[in-house]
Scaffold this motif. Structure first.
Motif, short mmCIF file in Angstrom:
data_model
loop_
_atom_site.label_atom_id
_atom_site.label_comp_id
_atom_site.label_asym_id
_atom_site.label_seq_id
_atom_site.Cartn_x
_atom_site.Cartn_y
_atom_site.Cartn_z
N VAL A 162 6.32 -24.98 -14.20
CA VAL A 162 5.40 -23.97 -14.74
C VAL A 162 5.76 -22.58 -14.23
O VAL A 162 5.86 -21.62 -15.02
CB VAL A 162 3.94 -24.31 -14.37
CG1 VAL A 162 3.01 -23.12 -14.65
CG2 VAL A 162 3.48 -25.54 -15.16
N THR A 163 5.97 -22.44 -12.94
CA THR A 163 6.25 -21.11 -12.39
C THR A 163 7.60 -20.58 -12.88
O THR A 163 7.76 -19.38 -13.10
CB THR A 163 6.20 -21.13 -10.86
OG1 THR A 163 7.08 -22.14 -10.35
CG2 THR A 163 4.77 -21.42 -10.38
N ALA A 164 8.57 -21.48 -13.06
CA ALA A 164 9.87 -21.03 -13.58
C ALA A 164 9.74 -20.53 -15.01
O ALA A 164 10.33 -19.50 -15.38
CB ALA A 164 10.88 -22.18 -13.51
N GLU A 165 8.96 -21.24 -15.83
CA GLU A 165 8.77 -20.80 -17.21
C GLU A 165 7.97 -19.51 -17.29
O GLU A 165 8.23 -18.67 -18.16
CB GLU A 165 8.07 -21.91 -18.01
CG GLU A 165 8.94 -23.12 -18.31
CD GLU A 165 10.10 -22.79 -19.23
OE1 GLU A 165 9.98 -21.85 -20.05
OE2 GLU A 165 11.14 -23.47 -19.14
N GLN A 166 6.99 -19.35 -16.40
CA GLN A 166 6.20 -18.13 -16.40
C GLN A 166 7.06 -16.90 -16.09
O GLN A 166 6.77 -15.81 -16.57
CB GLN A 166 5.06 -18.23 -15.38
CG GLN A 166 3.93 -19.14 -15.80
CD GLN A 166 2.84 -19.24 -14.75
OE1 GLN A 166 3.10 -19.05 -13.56
NE2 GLN A 166 1.63 -19.54 -15.17
N LYS A 167 8.13 -17.09 -15.31
CA LYS A 167 9.01 -15.98 -14.95
C LYS A 167 10.09 -15.71 -16.00
O LYS A 167 10.77 -14.69 -15.94
CB LYS A 167 9.69 -16.28 -13.62
CG LYS A 167 8.73 -16.33 -12.44
CD LYS A 167 9.43 -16.78 -11.16
CE LYS A 167 8.46 -16.88 -10.01
NZ LYS A 167 9.12 -17.40 -8.77
N ARG A 168 10.23 -16.63 -16.97
CA ARG A 168 11.26 -16.48 -17.97
C ARG A 168 10.94 -15.31 -18.90
O ARG A 168 9.80 -15.20 -19.38
CB ARG A 168 11.41 -17.76 -18.78
CG ARG A 168 12.64 -17.82 -19.69
CD ARG A 168 12.61 -19.08 -20.53
NE ARG A 168 12.59 -20.27 -19.71
CZ ARG A 168 13.67 -20.83 -19.16
NH1 ARG A 168 14.85 -20.27 -19.35
NH2 ARG A 168 13.57 -21.94 -18.45
N PRO A 169 11.87 -14.43 -19.17
CA PRO A 169 11.62 -13.30 -20.06
C PRO A 169 11.15 -13.78 -21.43
O PRO A 169 11.68 -14.76 -21.99
CB PRO A 169 12.99 -12.61 -20.17
CG PRO A 169 13.69 -12.98 -18.92
CD PRO A 169 13.24 -14.38 -18.60
N GLY A 170 10.12 -13.12 -21.94
CA GLY A 170 9.61 -13.47 -23.25
C GLY A 170 8.52 -14.51 -23.26
O GLY A 170 7.95 -14.80 -24.31
N THR A 171 8.21 -15.11 -22.10
CA THR A 171 7.12 -16.05 -22.06
C THR A 171 5.80 -15.35 -22.29
O THR A 171 5.49 -14.35 -21.64
CB THR A 171 7.06 -16.77 -20.69
OG1 THR A 171 8.29 -17.46 -20.46
CG2 THR A 171 5.91 -17.77 -20.64
N PRO A 172 4.97 -15.83 -23.24
CA PRO A 172 3.69 -15.16 -23.52
C PRO A 172 2.80 -15.16 -22.29
O PRO A 172 2.81 -16.09 -21.49
CB PRO A 172 3.08 -16.01 -24.64
CG PRO A 172 4.24 -16.76 -25.23
CD PRO A 172 5.20 -16.99 -24.12
N ARG A 173 2.03 -14.10 -22.10
CA ARG A 173 1.08 -13.99 -21.00
C ARG A 173 -0.34 -13.85 -21.54
O ARG A 173 -0.54 -13.28 -22.58
CB ARG A 173 1.39 -12.79 -20.10
CG ARG A 173 2.74 -12.91 -19.37
CD ARG A 173 2.71 -14.03 -18.34
NE ARG A 173 3.90 -14.00 -17.49
CZ ARG A 173 5.02 -14.65 -17.80
NH1 ARG A 173 5.11 -15.35 -18.91
NH2 ARG A 173 6.07 -14.61 -16.99
#
Length: 285
Positions: free
Chosen positions: A274-285
């Motif tokens: 989860v934390t790796a995907e949250q840091k990925r550019p373009g991941t919706p917030r």
């Protein structure tokens, strides 16, 4: 230690959670949307967690997880009698791929929570009302060292005792944030918007005295949302805040049968993703 009503409010039926099942127990719904990317194209993630370092975790939960080919997370307090008397078995549990995680040393809780009755079982010296933020942080940090001596792991997760996040009237979430990959809270709900989830405030459902059907329905709710379901168990087939072993096994059987659509793993592994995907550019917030 018993969390009490504010940490375990599960009911016997969870109507809003329910989705239809086929006769084989597989999901009978169409593919849900994928608002968050889970490994292997799964629709959702499930985490099975077990609190308080109980004998029933070694005797029932661990063997049942192994039989189903699933991994769980065990939040162990340092003063657990089971940990002291059966240390080699806890070490062996970790060696089989299960996670040992932090539940503080003395399991301090609020004696008088904001909602629910007074927890008379909380000893005055371990009431979070009398703690400082510094004291709870130091106690939790010391438990990390204890766990390191048991399993050699350095990446840790935390479960707030009794789902309480304040000490002396102040939040200690940010004080312990540098120590952990993630922390489990309460709230008795799934997380649908995983991209915006604070890893230090992951919701969970404190399940107690329920059959297998509502346990499965809670996991299905995460599938429908493409989200995350974290189960908060205590006793399995005995001890306190208990779920029967049969209900637990029914949930594990369902998760094993649906492993292609539901990713079940330790809290550490799921929150690492989860934390790796949250840091990925373009991941919706």
């Amino acid at each position: 230690m018993r969390c009490g009503a504010s940490c375990a409010r599960a009911t016997a039926t969870l109507g809003p959670f329910a989705l239809a099942l086929t006769a084989s127990g597989a999901l009978a719904t169409g593919d849900p949307p994928h608002p968050f990317p889970w490994p292997g194209g799964a629709n959702a993630a499930v985490v099975l967690t077990y609190d308080d370092g109980m004998d029933t975790h070694l005797d029932h939960a661990g063997p049942d997880l192994d039989a189903a080919g699933l991994k769980g997370t065990f939040f162990v307090p340092g003063h657990s009698e089971s940990l002291a008397k059966r240390l080699s078995e806890w070490r062996a549990l970790a060696a089989r791929g299960h996670e040992l995680a932090n539940h503080a040393i003395f399991h301090p809780c609020l004696r008088k929570p904001a909602t629910g009755p007074e927890r008379e079982w909380v000893r005055p010296e371990y009431a979070l009302e009398s703690y400082t933020v510094e004291r709870i942080r130091d106690e939790i940090a010391a438990m990390n060292t204890t766990l390191l001596a048991i399993d050699g792991e350095t990446a840790r997760t935390l479960a707030y005792n009794c789902c309480d996040t304040t000490a002396g009237g102040r939040s200690y979430v940010d004080a312990v944030r540098p120590l952990f990959l993630a922390a489990r809270a309460g709230e008795d709900r799934i997380e649908a918007d995983v991209s915006a989830l604070d890893p230090m405030l992951v919701p969970s459902w404190a399940a107690t005295n329920v059959t297998g059907a509502p346990l499965i329905a809670f996991a299905q709710r995460a599938v429908a949302a493409g989200g995350l379901a974290v189960f908060q168990f205590h006793g399995i087939g005995g001890q306190w805040i208990s779920v029967s072993r049969e209900a637990h096994q029914e949930l594990l059987t369902w998760l094993a049968a649906n492993r292609q659509r539901v990713w079940t793993d330790t809290f550490r592994n799921v929150m690492t993703h989860v934390t790796a995907e949250q840091k990925r550019p373009g991941t919706p917030r």
